[in-house]
Design a protein around this motif. Structure first.
Motif, PDB file in Angstrom:
ATOM      1  N   UNK A 124       0.834  -1.208   0.000  1.00  0.00           N
ATOM      2  CA  UNK A 124       0.000   0.000   0.000  1.00  0.00           C
ATOM      3  C   UNK A 124       0.865   1.252   0.000  1.00  0.00           C
ATOM      4  N   UNK A 125       1.941   1.229   0.785  1.00  0.00           N
ATOM      5  CA  UNK A 125       2.886   2.354   0.784  1.00  0.00           C
ATOM      6  C   UNK A 125       3.442   2.574  -0.621  1.00  0.00           C
ATOM      7  N   UNK A 126       3.786   1.466  -1.282  1.00  0.00           N
ATOM      8  CA  UNK A 126       4.369   1.559  -2.619  1.00  0.00           C
ATOM      9  C   UNK A 126       3.383   2.186  -3.602  1.00  0.00           C
ATOM     10  N   UNK A 127       2.115   1.821  -3.483  1.00  0.00           N
ATOM     11  CA  UNK A 127       1.111   2.402  -4.379  1.00  0.00           C
ATOM     12  C   UNK A 127       0.953   3.900  -4.115  1.00  0.00           C
ATOM     13  N   UNK A 128       1.048   4.291  -2.838  1.00  0.00           N
ATOM     14  CA  UNK A 128       0.977   5.711  -2.495  1.00  0.00           C
ATOM     15  C   UNK A 128       2.139   6.471  -3.102  1.00  0.00           C
ATOM     16  N   UNK A 129       3.319   5.874  -3.030  1.00  0.00           N
ATOM     17  CA  UNK A 129       4.508   6.490  -3.613  1.00  0.00           C
ATOM     18  C   UNK A 129       4.345   6.627  -5.124  1.00  0.00           C
ATOM     19  N   UNK A 130       3.779   5.600  -5.751  1.00  0.00           N
ATOM     20  CA  UNK A 130       3.557   5.630  -7.191  1.00  0.00           C
ATOM     21  C   UNK A 130       2.736   6.838  -7.606  1.00  0.00           C
ATOM     22  N   UNK A 131       1.745   7.173  -6.807  1.00  0.00           N
ATOM     23  CA  UNK A 131       0.860   8.276  -7.148  1.00  0.00           C
ATOM     24  C   UNK A 131       1.416   9.635  -6.741  1.00  0.00           C
ATOM     25  N   UNK A 132       2.576   9.629  -6.097  1.00  0.00           N
ATOM     26  CA  UNK A 132       3.159  10.876  -5.613  1.00  0.00           C
ATOM     27  C   UNK A 132       4.073  11.541  -6.625  1.00  0.00           C
ATOM     28  N   UNK A 133       4.819  12.523  -6.137  1.00  0.00           N
ATOM     29  CA  UNK A 133       5.713  13.283  -7.009  1.00  0.00           C
ATOM     30  C   UNK A 133       7.131  12.726  -6.968  1.00  0.00           C
ATOM     31  N   UNK A 134       8.088  13.495  -7.462  1.00  0.00           N
ATOM     32  CA  UNK A 134       9.466  13.016  -7.564  1.00  0.00           C
ATOM     33  C   UNK A 134      10.179  12.860  -6.229  1.00  0.00           C
ATOM     34  N   UNK A 135       9.562  13.297  -5.138  1.00  0.00           N
ATOM     35  CA  UNK A 135      10.144  13.081  -3.818  1.00  0.00           C
ATOM     36  C   UNK A 135       9.211  12.249  -2.938  1.00  0.00           C
ATOM     37  N   UNK A 136       8.356  11.471  -3.565  1.00  0.00           N
ATOM     38  CA  UNK A 136       7.374  10.686  -2.805  1.00  0.00           C
ATOM     39  C   UNK A 136       8.043   9.653  -1.906  1.00  0.00           C
ATOM     40  N   UNK A 137       9.106   9.025  -2.383  1.00  0.00           N
ATOM     41  CA  UNK A 137       9.808   8.042  -1.554  1.00  0.00           C
ATOM     42  C   UNK A 137      10.456   8.722  -0.356  1.00  0.00           C
ATOM     43  N   UNK A 138      11.022   9.896  -0.581  1.00  0.00           N
ATOM     44  CA  UNK A 138      11.608  10.665   0.509  1.00  0.00           C
ATOM     45  C   UNK A 138      10.546  11.037   1.527  1.00  0.00           C
ATOM     46  N   UNK A 139       9.398  11.459   1.048  1.00  0.00           N
ATOM     47  CA  UNK A 139       8.296  11.824   1.937  1.00  0.00           C
ATOM     48  C   UNK A 139       7.851  10.630   2.773  1.00  0.00           C
ATOM     49  N   UNK A 140       7.840   9.442   2.153  1.00  0.00           N
ATOM     50  CA  UNK A 140       7.495   8.233   2.907  1.00  0.00           C
ATOM     51  C   UNK A 140       8.488   8.010   4.034  1.00  0.00           C
TER      52      UNK A 140
END
Length: 235
Positions: A124-140
């Protein structure tokens, strides 16, 4: 799908079960795809830490990096100006340096916390990151590690203040400033301030590597990374 794999590969050590869940949804990857992705995850994470976060632990890792250099809190900028106005520029410079030295010490505690965070990343986290921007992984990572980082950083910074002499330097600075006629007295919580600034610096550098590996083919420094992120390029 291709973007999902690339982003997960950047900052995740997903379990075999989670990788299989991805493969089940996208069977064209097959067994070889699972192996490559799992290896790519580990290598990309190691690169993110070794290339960016560890830079901050070196001498002047904060002080000479304008992107993360810790400046004085707003209430102390008048202290800096006041000291310089009475010929104490060297003392003001030393005060700034020891704050950054303390942050360098604290960041050495970050790596194990990041490893735990990426191990716990869910699909679920990965899907959220997918829908995010270029710093979505950092935000996670920021949302999942900030509490633990603060708990680790704060006592290290407090101890570091003593080790590098920051406590004595700033006691001297504040005493001298407070003795200037007609100024408003200050007594800031520098440990809390530097803790938060050090954390901000860590996430800024992780964001740099996240963007780099997602957009720059030359940042993929092994055949494994090249094969994993080639999936993103073809999306």
């Amino acid at each position: 799908m291709k973007k999902l794999i690339a982003i997960i590969a950047l900052f995740s050590l997903s379990s075999c079960a989670e990788l299989q869940q991805i493969a089940n949804q996208y069977p064209t990857l097959g067994t070889a795809g699972n192996i490559n992705i799992a290896g790519g995850l580990r290598e990309a994470l190691n690169n993110g830490i070794s290339k960016q976060v560890t830079k901050l632990t070196a001498t002047d890792g904060f002080l000479k990096n304008e992107a993360v250099k810790i400046l004085l809190p707003q209430e102390l900028r008048k202290v800096d100006a006041g000291l310089r106005s009475i010929g104490l520029s060297s003392l003001a410079d030393e005060g700034l340096k020891v704050l950054n030295r303390a942050a360098e010490d604290a960041v050495k505690e970050a790596t194990p916390i990041f490893v735990d965070a990426v191990k716990n990343m869910t699909f679920t986290d990965a899907k959220t990151i997918l829908l995010g921007n270029n710093t979505a992984a950092t935000a996670y990572l920021q949302s999942s590690t900030s509490t633990a980082l603060y708990g680790k950083f704060n006592p290290v910074i407090k101890n570091s203040f003593s080790k590098v002499g920051a406590d004595k330097v700033w006691t001297n600075i504040i005493t001298k400033y407070n003795s200037i006629p007609l100024v408003n007295k200050v007594n800031p919580d520098l440990t809390d301030y530097v803790t938060n600034q050090a954390m901000d610096g860590v996430f800024k550098m992780i964001a740099v590597e996240e963007l780099n590996i997602r957009t720059n083919i030359t940042a993929r420094t092994s055949p494994l990374l090249q094969s994993v992120f080639a999936m993103q390029d073809k999306k």
